[in-house]
Write an enzyme that holds these catalytic residues in place. Structure first.
Site, short mmCIF file in Angstrom:
data_model
loop_
_atom_site.label_atom_id
_atom_site.label_comp_id
_atom_site.label_asym_id
_atom_site.label_seq_id
_atom_site.Cartn_x
_atom_site.Cartn_y
_atom_site.Cartn_z
N ASN A 1 -0.81 -3.66 -7.81
CA ASN A 1 -0.25 -2.32 -8.04
C ASN A 1 1.21 -2.34 -7.58
O ASN A 1 1.49 -2.30 -6.39
CB ASN A 1 -1.08 -1.31 -7.23
CG ASN A 1 -0.49 0.09 -7.28
OD1 ASN A 1 0.41 0.38 -8.08
ND2 ASN A 1 -1.00 0.98 -6.43
N GLU B 1 -10.06 2.25 -0.80
CA GLU B 1 -8.78 2.06 -0.11
C GLU B 1 -8.64 3.08 1.02
O GLU B 1 -8.21 4.21 0.78
CB GLU B 1 -7.62 2.27 -1.09
CG GLU B 1 -7.62 1.34 -2.27
CD GLU B 1 -6.20 1.20 -2.84
OE1 GLU B 1 -5.70 0.07 -2.84
OE2 GLU B 1 -5.61 2.21 -3.24
N SER C 1 -3.22 -3.12 2.57
CA SER C 1 -2.59 -4.21 3.33
C SER C 1 -3.27 -5.57 3.14
O SER C 1 -3.38 -6.35 4.09
CB SER C 1 -2.51 -3.84 4.82
OG SER C 1 -1.69 -2.69 5.00
N HIS D 1 -5.16 7.35 -7.05
CA HIS D 1 -4.60 6.62 -5.90
C HIS D 1 -4.24 7.62 -4.80
O HIS D 1 -3.80 8.73 -5.09
CB HIS D 1 -3.36 5.83 -6.34
CG HIS D 1 -2.91 4.87 -5.29
ND1 HIS D 1 -2.16 5.27 -4.20
CD2 HIS D 1 -3.13 3.54 -5.13
CE1 HIS D 1 -1.94 4.22 -3.43
NE2 HIS D 1 -2.52 3.16 -3.96
N LYS E 1 3.38 -0.18 -7.93
CA LYS E 1 3.88 1.17 -7.54
C LYS E 1 5.24 1.43 -8.18
O LYS E 1 5.51 0.92 -9.27
CB LYS E 1 3.90 1.31 -6.02
CG LYS E 1 2.56 0.91 -5.39
CD LYS E 1 2.39 1.34 -3.96
CE LYS E 1 1.03 0.87 -3.46
NZ LYS E 1 0.74 1.30 -2.11
N GLY F 1 -0.27 0.19 2.94
CA GLY F 1 1.16 0.05 3.24
C GLY F 1 1.48 0.06 4.72
O GLY F 1 2.63 0.17 5.12
N GLU G 1 -1.79 7.87 -2.94
CA GLU G 1 -0.41 8.38 -2.98
C GLU G 1 -0.28 9.52 -3.98
O GLU G 1 0.51 10.44 -3.80
CB GLU G 1 0.55 7.22 -3.31
CG GLU G 1 0.74 6.30 -2.11
CD GLU G 1 1.03 4.86 -2.45
OE1 GLU G 1 1.38 4.56 -3.60
OE2 GLU G 1 0.88 4.01 -1.55
P1 PGA Z 1 -0.79 -2.10 0.06
O1 PGA Z 1 -1.18 -1.03 -1.08
O2 PGA Z 1 -1.40 -3.41 -0.34
O3 PGA Z 1 0.72 -2.15 0.05
O4 PGA Z 1 -1.34 -1.59 1.34
C1 PGA Z 1 -2.44 -1.05 -1.67
C2 PGA Z 1 -2.54 0.06 -2.67
O5 PGA Z 1 -1.96 1.12 -2.44
O6 PGA Z 1 -3.20 -0.08 -3.71
#
Ligand code: PGA
Length: 254
Positions: A9, A164, A210, A94, A11, A170, A96
């Site tokens: 992803n 997640e 992460s 997601h 983003k 993140g 976010e």
């Molecule tokens: P990250 O994000 O690996 O940077 O923690 C995962 C995600 O948001 O799908």
């Protein structure tokens, strides 16, 4: 046997030329790995370009979001039909999007069937926030999110779930393999109550939060974890390749 899936992803990162450069670093080695599904999810504006670059390879393409209506006066939005022309997967719900764009379970419950209707495979994201985790509410939150996102949907063909935990995204603070395995097992049990044992057993459930080359093996060794949704580490070719290779290796002995 569930085929593992690793999705990157990206983003809101990469211009078109940066996307081209990243694909250039991934293409050959990713293409050679045949026992893992590999999915790249670049920003909308790079989908067509990345699609052309990976055409004919074993790498698949996904979008990061969609709007639920087929078409119409929705300035700035992207419809399922437009995406179905370009890619095979779409990330939905997601954290976010839930956090910064006010996406509710009800909105997500419109997006999932809209994607399925045009043959897109949703990667539906669920996961608890830190305070929910600390209050021991993880199971309650993920089962509620699953139930609400899937209300009215009879057929989960093509569906993928990504667990997640929000506190792990993140932050560099990943969950443990064991914790995750347990939460995914509970989610699968819940899906089995809703859709029957066979459907739940066939459904791929990924971990995200992460994931890096350093911890990928810990997750992929767990029997319930069918792959990963990778954010930050998917922007670094060597990291992403290593995650996919580790998954491939574990799969051969699992
Ligand atoms: P990250 O994000 O690996 O940077 O923690 C995962 C995600 O948001 O799908």
């Amino acid at each position: 046997m569930r085929v593992p899936l690793i999705a990157g992803n990206w983003k809101m990162n990469t211009t078109i030329s940066e996307a081209v450069e990243l694909v250039g670093k991934l293409l050959r080695e990713l293409d050679e790995i045949d026992n893992v599904d590999k999915v790249l999810c670049p920003p909308f504006v790079s989908l067509a370009t990345v699609g052309k670059l990976i055409k004919g390879s074993s790498i698949k393409l996904g979008a990061q979001n969609l709007y639920s209506a087929e078409k119409g006066a929705y300035t700035g939005e992207i419809s399922p039909l437009m995406l179905a022309d370009l890619c095979e997967f779409v990330i939905i719900g997601h954290s976010e999007r839930r956090q910064y764009f006010n996406e509710t379970d009800e909105i997500i419950n419109k997006k999932v069937p809209a994607a399925l209707k045009v043959g897109l495979k949703p990667i539906l994201c669920i996961g608890e926030r830190l305070e929910e985790n600390e209050a021991g509410l993880t199971e309650e939150v993920v089962t509620r999110q699953l139930r609400l996102a899937l209300t009215g949907i009879d057929n989960l063909n093509g569906m993928i779930i990504a667990y997640e935990p929000v506190w792990a995204i993140g932050t560099g603070k990943a969950a443990t393999g064991e914790q995750t395995n347990q939460t995914i097992r509970l989610s699968r049990r819940h899906l089995s109550e809703l859709y029957g044992k066979e459907t739940a057993q066939d459904l791929r459930i990924l971990y995200g939060g992460s994931v890096t080359a350093d911890n990928a093996t810990e997750f992929m060794q767990q029997p319930e974890i069918d792959g990963a949704l990778v954010g930050g580490a998917s922007l670094k070719a060597d990291q992403f390749l290593s995650i996919v290779k580790q998954t491939s290796r574990i799969r051969q002995v699992k």
